[in-house]
Write a protein that holds these residues in place. Structure first.
Motif, PDB file in Angstrom:
ATOM      1  N   GLN A 352       0.846  -1.197   0.000  1.00 49.89           N
ATOM      2  CA  GLN A 352       0.000   0.000   0.000  1.00 49.89           C
ATOM      3  C   GLN A 352       0.884   1.251   0.000  1.00 49.89           C
ATOM      4  O   GLN A 352       1.940   1.266   0.625  1.00 49.89           O
ATOM      5  N   ILE A 353       0.411   2.265  -0.757  1.00 49.90           N
ATOM      6  CA  ILE A 353       1.182   3.517  -0.802  1.00 49.90           C
ATOM      7  C   ILE A 353       0.241   4.662  -0.432  1.00 49.90           C
ATOM      8  O   ILE A 353      -0.762   4.888  -1.124  1.00 49.90           O
ATOM      9  N   LEU A 384       7.148   1.705  -2.050  1.00 47.75           N
ATOM     10  CA  LEU A 384       6.801   0.514  -2.828  1.00 47.75           C
ATOM     11  C   LEU A 384       8.008  -0.410  -2.976  1.00 47.75           C
ATOM     12  O   LEU A 384       7.903  -1.626  -2.848  1.00 47.75           O
ATOM     13  N   ARG A 385       9.179   0.201  -3.229  1.00 43.44           N
ATOM     14  CA  ARG A 385      10.372  -0.615  -3.456  1.00 43.44           C
ATOM     15  C   ARG A 385      10.658  -1.520  -2.231  1.00 43.44           C
ATOM     16  O   ARG A 385      10.899  -2.716  -2.374  1.00 43.44           O
ATOM     17  N   ALA A 386      10.591  -0.904  -1.038  1.00 44.12           N
ATOM     18  CA  ALA A 386      10.859  -1.671   0.188  1.00 44.12           C
ATOM     19  C   ALA A 386       9.848  -2.806   0.336  1.00 44.12           C
ATOM     20  O   ALA A 386      10.195  -3.921   0.739  1.00 44.12           O
ATOM     21  N   GLN A 387       8.612  -2.525  -0.026  1.00 45.97           N
ATOM     22  CA  GLN A 387       7.583  -3.547   0.136  1.00 45.97           C
ATOM     23  C   GLN A 387       7.762  -4.681  -0.885  1.00 45.97           C
ATOM     24  O   GLN A 387       7.558  -5.840  -0.581  1.00 45.97           O
ATOM     25  N   LEU A 388       8.165  -4.323  -2.099  1.00 39.49           N
ATOM     26  CA  LEU A 388       8.363  -5.376  -3.105  1.00 39.49           C
ATOM     27  C   LEU A 388       9.596  -6.228  -2.770  1.00 39.49           C
ATOM     28  O   LEU A 388       9.638  -7.422  -3.069  1.00 39.49           O
ATOM     29  N   GLN A 395       8.890 -14.839  -1.042  1.00 39.97           N
ATOM     30  CA  GLN A 395       8.768 -15.701  -2.230  1.00 39.97           C
ATOM     31  C   GLN A 395       7.317 -15.873  -2.673  1.00 39.97           C
ATOM     32  O   GLN A 395       6.882 -16.982  -3.008  1.00 39.97           O
ATOM     33  N   VAL A 396       6.557 -14.779  -2.637  1.00 36.96           N
ATOM     34  CA  VAL A 396       5.158 -14.848  -3.080  1.00 36.96           C
ATOM     35  C   VAL A 396       5.111 -14.868  -4.609  1.00 36.96           C
ATOM     36  O   VAL A 396       6.042 -14.417  -5.275  1.00 36.96           O
ATOM     37  N   GLN A 397       3.992 -15.358  -5.151  1.00 42.29           N
ATOM     38  CA  GLN A 397       3.849 -15.378  -6.616  1.00 42.29           C
ATOM     39  C   GLN A 397       3.402 -14.007  -7.131  1.00 42.29           C
ATOM     40  O   GLN A 397       3.811 -13.579  -8.195  1.00 42.29           O
ATOM     41  N   TYR A 398       2.499 -13.372  -6.364  1.00 42.40           N
ATOM     42  CA  TYR A 398       1.956 -12.092  -6.820  1.00 42.40           C
ATOM     43  C   TYR A 398       1.982 -11.065  -5.694  1.00 42.40           C
ATOM     44  O   TYR A 398       1.864 -11.429  -4.522  1.00 42.40           O
ATOM     45  N   SER A 399       2.098  -9.782  -6.093  1.00 45.00           N
ATOM     46  CA  SER A 399       1.877  -8.693  -5.137  1.00 45.00           C
ATOM     47  C   SER A 399       0.665  -7.917  -5.599  1.00 45.00           C
ATOM     48  O   SER A 399       0.458  -7.725  -6.811  1.00 45.00           O
ATOM     49  N   LEU A 400      -0.139  -7.478  -4.647  1.00 47.33           N
ATOM     50  CA  LEU A 400      -1.242  -6.567  -4.964  1.00 47.33           C
ATOM     51  C   LEU A 400      -0.781  -5.188  -4.534  1.00 47.33           C
ATOM     52  O   LEU A 400      -0.227  -5.038  -3.434  1.00 47.33           O
TER      53      LEU A 400
END
Ligand code: HAM
Length: 439
Positions: A352-353, A384-388, A395-400
């Motif tokens: 979230q941003i 966002l960068r830190a969260q990604l 090791q998640v497949q997707y980020s929302l």
């Protein structure tokens, strides 16, 4: 007078003057990085114990002192020297449990578990307390994972409990090695004890002070004295295995046959008598194969205790079990650089941003979680960068991704973490979209 008061006030207010309070000798905090290992071993052991039909129970840490005096034995080191025992405020004699078998058997009797289909298979884990001299692998508070199978004297069960713990250790990446012995029934031991005392008396002037006492109180314990002077004497003692009654001998042979059939690495140790008085027939300890000679001790100790229930006021009930020392297992894992498996595998990271997105993320997170999606986030991370980066670590497949624009448009970005491809999805379709992709 007023001056004195002011001085007193200053003293009390100054935190720097107080001595720092630390943990008691032989006790320690298990910090979260370390607890990952404990959690992993407990999880693995619980899963495997459950697969073998064991069910978890929890008994109190504090029990009547006489429970341990009767079960473990008043003359054992554990009770005589190491018990944390005291009189509580109601003037009852109580003790912190030094082990769990006594409590599990007490619980079996107290709750009439003999009316259940036998054997009753129980497990529990938690802290135990022994006032030992702290040294490597020996703490005053330590964790055990303990299993007990009550109500069957089938030697197949002896083999099964050993195979279970052997497989637990193997599945953690360790190389277990079993040491095994049989100490027979109390009756068959009488004759052997007499012989042992007779033999050791010849060397009375050379044996250690402790063993001089053991000669009178608990002669079997002479066999596992660790002092050099006694070890050389013990080398020549008669072996208990040669004095077993017929039944103990036949049972022991069967246990060994089963172990061989299952290809388990074991060796016979005729001196393995264990430090607790309740044992009968099979006794065993398990070491890490490459550590056996070191003095850090066994990873697991166990055996049969067919005479224990009557000592606690119950009916004759055969039983067998073992306890695994978590500190020792964790130490071996670390030495071998074996990393614990991550507890939960997550599929989705929710980023979230901005303040509005943060507010909305609580609801979205809960909606996905309640639909069974394995989702994780970190609400205190801003960029966002830190969260990604964190999402990659999980090791998640997707980020929302929920940003300010998405809040206005009522949408969410879904990002494939491997390809980096992003798509915009309407908020009311996101649960279905995630479920579809995870299928
Ligand atoms: P034990 O051999 O006294 O057996 O303890 C089992 C395991 O607990 C040991 O092999 C060791 O890994 C760990 N352990 C014992 N004392 C300490 C200590 N001071 N510091 C760290 N670890 C320790 C029993 O307790 C029996 N109740 C086992 C049993 C269950 N027998 C039948 N059923």
């Amino acid at each position: 007078m007023p001056r004195k008061k002011a001085q007193f006030k200053r003293k009390a207010a100054s935190p720097g003057r107080k001595r720092r309070i630390q943990t008691l000798t032989g006790m320690r905090d298990i910090l979260s990085d370390d607890y990952r290992y404990f959690e992993w071993v407990i999880r693995r052991a619980s899963e495997m114990a459950e697969a073998y039909g064991y069910r978890q129970i929890v008994t109190p840490i504090l029990e009547q002192t006489q429970l341990f005096e009767r079960a473990v034995g008043a003359d054992t080191d554990i009770v005589e020297k190491e018990l944390f025992a005291f009189k509580d405020k109601g003037r009852d004699y109580v003790a912190l449990r030094p082990e769990m078998t006594a409590s599990m058997v007490r619980s079996y009797i107290q709750h009439g578990m003999l009316n259940l289909p036998q054997p009753v298979k129980l497990y529990q884990y938690g802290p135990c307390f022994r006032h030992e001299k702290p040294q490597s692998g020996r703490y005053r508070q330590f964790f055990q994972f303990d299993i007990e199978a009550l109500g069957s004297s089938d030697p197949g069960l002896d083999a099964e409990v050993i195979i279970l713990v052997f497989n637990i250790l193997k599945s953690l990446g360790l190389s277990p090695h079993i040491q095994i012995n049989s100490i027979g029934t109390p009756n068959s031991r009488q004759e052997y004890k007499k012989l042992l005392v007779k033999y050791c008396r010849k060397f009375r002037s050379r044996i250690c002070q402790n063993c001089k006492k053991r000669l009178k109180k608990n002669p079997l314990r002479l066999l596992d004295c660790k002092t050099k002077q006694c070890q050389s004497i013990i080398e020549g003692t008669p072996q208990i295995i040669d004095y077993l009654d017929r039944e103990s001998q036949a049972d022991f042979e069967k246990v060994l046959d089963y172990l061989e059939e299952s290809d388990l690495a074991y060796s016979l140790n005729p001196k393995l008598v264990r430090g607790l008085d309740y044992y009968t027939k099979t006794t065993f300890e398990i070491f890490s194969a490459d550590e056996e000679e070191k003095s850090t001790g066994a990873l697991v100790g166990g055996g049969r205790y067919d005479g224990l229930a009557p000592l606690l006021g119950g009916r004759e009930t055969p039983g067998i079990g073992w306890a695994l020392g978590l500190e020792r297992v964790v130490a071996r894992l670390k030495e071998k650089k074996i990393e614990p498996e991550q507890e939960i595998k997550y599929d989705i990271f929710l980023a979230q941003i901005g303040e509005k997105a943060k507010q909305k993320s609580f609801q979205l997170f809960d909606e996905l979680r309640s639909q069974g999606v394995r989702i994780v986030n970190n609400i205190s991370k801003q960029g966002l960068r830190a969260q990604l980066t964190l999402a990659n670590k999980y090791q998640v497949q997707y980020s929302l991704i929920l940003g300010q624009k998405e809040i206005v448009d009522n949408t969410v970005i879904i990002r494939d973490m491997e390809s980096g491809m992003q798509e915009i999805v309407a908020c009311d379709k996101i649960v279905k979209e995630v479920q579809k992709r995870l299928k």
